[in-house]
Design a protein around this motif. Structure first.
Motif, PDB file in Angstrom:
ATOM      1  N   LEU A 224       0.472   6.376   5.647  1.00 60.93           N
ATOM      2  CA  LEU A 224      -0.784   6.410   6.809  1.00 60.93           C
ATOM      3  C   LEU A 224      -1.734   5.234   6.967  1.00 60.93           C
ATOM      4  N   LEU A 225      -2.200   4.652   5.592  1.00 62.17           N
ATOM      5  CA  LEU A 225      -2.992   3.774   5.709  1.00 62.17           C
ATOM      6  C   LEU A 225      -2.409   2.443   6.026  1.00 62.17           C
TER       7      LEU A 225
ATOM      8  N   GLU B  15       0.945  -1.331  -0.191  1.00 64.96           N
ATOM      9  CA  GLU B  15      -0.155  -0.068  -0.202  1.00 64.96           C
ATOM     10  C   GLU B  15       0.712   1.266   0.078  1.00 64.96           C
TER      11      GLU B  15
ATOM     12  N   GLY C  63      -2.026   2.016   9.734  1.00 67.23           N
ATOM     13  CA  GLY C  63      -3.051   1.527  10.190  1.00 67.23           C
ATOM     14  C   GLY C  63      -3.583   0.396   9.913  1.00 67.23           C
ATOM     15  N   LEU C  64      -3.069  -0.512   8.932  1.00 70.56           N
ATOM     16  CA  LEU C  64      -3.494  -1.641   8.518  1.00 70.56           C
ATOM     17  C   LEU C  64      -2.285  -2.550   9.214  1.00 70.56           C
TER      18      LEU C  64
ATOM     19  N   VAL D  33     -11.835  -2.666   4.978  1.00 69.45           N
ATOM     20  CA  VAL D  33     -10.802  -2.858   5.655  1.00 69.45           C
ATOM     21  C   VAL D  33     -11.305  -2.417   7.310  1.00 69.45           C
ATOM     22  N   SER D  34     -12.110  -1.860   7.289  1.00 69.47           N
ATOM     23  CA  SER D  34     -12.748  -1.390   8.760  1.00 69.47           C
ATOM     24  C   SER D  34     -12.976  -2.462   9.569  1.00 69.47           C
TER      25      SER D  34
ATOM     26  N   VAL E 190     -12.131  -5.951  10.590  1.00 69.26           N
ATOM     27  CA  VAL E 190     -10.839  -6.634  10.621  1.00 69.26           C
ATOM     28  C   VAL E 190     -11.143  -8.132  10.519  1.00 69.26           C
TER      29      VAL E 190
ATOM     30  N   GLU F 169      -2.652  -6.764  15.254  1.00 70.75           N
ATOM     31  CA  GLU F 169      -3.042  -7.032  16.666  1.00 70.75           C
ATOM     32  C   GLU F 169      -4.239  -8.272  16.473  1.00 70.75           C
ATOM     33  N   HIS F 170      -4.302  -8.980  15.191  1.00 67.00           N
ATOM     34  CA  HIS F 170      -5.269 -10.085  15.060  1.00 67.00           C
ATOM     35  C   HIS F 170      -4.377 -11.228  15.383  1.00 67.00           C
ATOM     36  N   PRO F 171      -5.093 -12.156  16.107  1.00 67.06           N
ATOM     37  CA  PRO F 171      -4.169 -13.373  16.539  1.00 67.06           C
ATOM     38  C   PRO F 171      -3.926 -14.126  15.453  1.00 67.06           C
TER      39      PRO F 171
ATOM     40  N   ALA G  40      -1.092  -2.036  12.005  1.00 67.37           N
ATOM     41  CA  ALA G  40      -1.308  -2.202  13.173  1.00 67.37           C
ATOM     42  C   ALA G  40      -2.866  -3.273  13.316  1.00 67.37           C
ATOM     43  N   LEU G  41      -3.546  -2.916  12.533  1.00 63.27           N
ATOM     44  CA  LEU G  41      -4.987  -3.638  12.513  1.00 63.27           C
ATOM     45  C   LEU G  41      -4.606  -5.318  12.608  1.00 63.27           C
TER      46      LEU G  41
END
Lengths: 388, 231
Positions: free
Chosen positions: B11-12, B7, B15-16, B111-112, B114, B22-24, B18-19
């Motif tokens: 900025l995006l 990407e 964010g992605l 993408v919002s 997850v 954070e997912h297992p 991090a998103l």
């Protein structure tokens, strides 16, 4: 028009010379003297027209040219009825060639008068013929006058017409090119808006969506982290709103519609890095297309001066023309390093500005020289047909 | 699951990252900012899946699609989800043109969510296909404007099933979302494929490509019902 005037002047005064020689060779003649007087009068009027044209009074110059041609057409037919056909042609020509310089209100009277005078010329020719024939038996002299005089006049007509056709062709060609460039520019503008949206607001909103997703997950697991993200979201949302506002403003600044150039130009000048002065005294409202063309031309010129001129100050001036009509003048100057307009092949930006102003009915000049700054100067003549 | 994220917007991307981190289900996220970085990240890091913006430097056009096409040859097992800013179906059709195995096409706003995103990544990793329902909807609605279209001959329920097939849903998930049995779904699917004259699809991912390309092919559909512009 000035080229036409010069050709005319040359032809008229060389006719005078030719007739003067004929007069010296063949002795006194009623016809030659009459023609000489008519041509000298016409030559003087055309000189006056040339002077007027040199002082940018092209409407008046056109009117004087037309009247001068009327006079000479009537006069030559009066003294030499055999010249009636040439007189008729001569009547028509200036109307075709210089009519576009006339003030709109004078065009119809000029056309009507030309039609009426064509009848008069024909009538004079017919009525003078018997008298002329009785006093002027056909001699070598008459034949010589006709053989010399008619081609001279016809050559003026032909030269004028040829010049007119060439200019018309050039103008059509130029219009076609500028139209094509405008079409490309319009597509380019759309593409750039799409790109700005994609790289700006859309990207920011997608980022906000991602972070909202994170907040949803972290809400219960890690409240402090979620709170930090929410704080960030606020900034991102503000940035997205700012992006959209800037973009919308770039597409069409609302103040231009509301308050015209008087409101919009000072607002544009406040966004520069270099100091930018704006003088909009005596500036009124104009048609939306003219205001938009002037505004975007000014913002582009201001931007160029701000970014590339290397100067220390930019000044913008715009005012209505004095007198009747809705004329408008504007200029953007800087005191930067300037450039050689002949050296720089008309760059994309400058051509675009000129196209835009011409499409709205105006003219644009770029005056610059190395070390002497740059001035972009535009003019909408009074009475210009302005697209609405 | 190891993910390469391509990407160009920093900025995006952050964010992605991090998103996803954070997912297992996500073990590692490797970042790429343009097509070149994506290609070298894939060949060096051997990820399980790629999540790529459709539009990236150098040309900002369809780098994501072209990369996916290339990976089909160089890394046949690699799953690819392409993110697009536009609801145009052309991107999705181009993506599945060479086969829809392990290919996903999502609109960027997804993408919002997850879970949705991660389950799409997992699906393409398994070789399945995921197409954004919004894109499929647009194709279906377009098809239904042609009265001669065989799609118009499908029953309402069959159309629902067809739409779900196109998104890459499996028989069981179609059954679950329509609250019917898997048997019933199979019956619907057979009937649809017969009516549309499509080769009977045994494998889900082949079905997706067949249905999508069928829906996207506007060449064989004469006579629009109304004269309104086709979107």
């Amino acid at each position: 028009m000035r080229a036409y005037l010069r050709v005319n002047l040359l032809a008229i005064w060389s006719s005078v010379l030719a007739l003067a020689i004929l007069r010296l060779v063949f002795g006194p003649s009623h016809t030659i003297v009459g023609n000489l007087v008519a041509l000298v009068a016409c030559g003087i009027l055309l000189l006056a027209a040339e002077l007027l044209a040199a002082r940018d009074r092209s409407a008046l110059a056109a009117a004087v040219t037309i009247v001068a041609t009327w006079l000479v057409a009537l006069a030559i037919t009066w003294v030499g009825p055999f010249l009636a056909p040439v007189g008729l042609l001569a009547l028509l020509l200036p109307l075709v060639i210089v009519a576009d310089h006339l003030v709109a209100a004078w065009r119809t009277p000029a056309i009507v008068m030309t039609v009426v005078l064509s009848g008069v010329v024909a009538a004079i020719g017919v009525s003078q013929w018997p008298a002329y024939e009785s006093t002027h038996p056909v001699t070598l002299r008459t034949v010589l006058i006709v053989a010399l005089f008619v081609p001279l006049l016809v050559s003026v007509l032909v030269a004028g017409l040829r010049d007119y056709v060439i200019r018309l062709g050039d103008r059509t060609h130029e219009l076609e090119e500028s139209r094509a460039r405008l079409a490309v520019a319009a597509i380019e503008a759309r593409r750039s808006i799409e790109r700005d949206l994609h790289d700006g607001a859309q990207q920011r909103l997608a980022t906000i969506a991602v972070n909202l997703g994170r907040v949803t997950r972290l809400w219960d697991q890690d409240p402090p982290q979620a709170r930090t993200i929410v704080h960030g979201l606020q900034d991102q949302l503000e940035a997205a709103i700012r992006d959209l506002r800037d973009l919308a403003h770039g597409i069409y600044p609302p103040i231009l519609g509301e308050r015209g150039l008087v409101g919009a130009l000072p607002a544009a000048a406040r966004r520069t890095v270099l100091p930018c002065t704006v003088d909009v005294q005596g500036l009124g409202r104009h048609s939306p297309s003219v205001e938009a063309a002037v505004y975007f031309c000014c913002t582009e010129a201001i931007h160029n001066a701000d970014r590339h001129s290397g100067g220390s100050i930019i000044s913008v001036q715009a005012s209505d023309d004095e007198g009747p009509g809705r004329g408008l003048r504007f200029s953007i100057s800087d005191d930067g390093h300037g450039f050689d307009p002949a050296g720089v092949r008309s760059t994309h930006g400058l051509t675009g500005m000129r196209d835009r102003i011409r499409a709205a009915g105006g003219e644009l000049r770029i005056i610059s020289a190395p070390g002497r700054g740059t001035t972009v100067e535009g003019h909408f003549a009074p009475g210009t047909r302005q697209p609405r | 699951m190891r993910v390469v994220l391509a990407e160009d917007s920093v900025l995006l991307r952050q964010g992605l990252v991090a998103l996803l981190t954070e997912h297992p289900a996500v073990a590692e996220v490797i970042e790429a900012g343009d097509l070149g970085e994506l290609l070298s990240a894939v060949s060096e890091q051997e990820p399980d899946v790629v999540l790529a913006d459709i539009r990236m430097p150098p040309t900002h056009t369809d780098e994501g699609i072209r990369a996916a096409e290339r990976f089909r040859r160089t890394h046949p097992k690699l799953g690819v989800v392409v993110l697009s800013q536009h609801a145009d179906a052309e991107g999705a059709l181009a993506l599945v043109a060479g086969g829809s195995t392990g290919r996903g096409y999502l609109l960027k706003e997804r993408v919002s969510d997850v879970e949705h995103l991660v389950s799409a990544l997992e699906a393409v990793r398994r070789g399945e296909s995921v197409i954004d329902p919004h894109v499929v909807d647009a194709l279906m609605r377009h098809r239904l404007r042609f009265e001669a279209s065989p799609v118009a001959r499908l029953t309402g329920r069959e159309r629902e099933v067809l739409g779900l097939i196109a998104t890459g849903a499996s028989n069981s998930s179609i059954a679950a979302s329509l609250h019917v049995t898997s048997r019933a779904v199979e019956k619907h699917i057979n009937s649809i494929f017969t009516k549309l004259d499509l080769p009977a699809g045994d494998r889900t991912h082949r079905r997706v490509a067949a249905v999508l390309l069928y829906l996207g092919d506007s060449g064989s559909t004469p006579r629009p019902v109304a004269a309104r512009p086709v979107v």
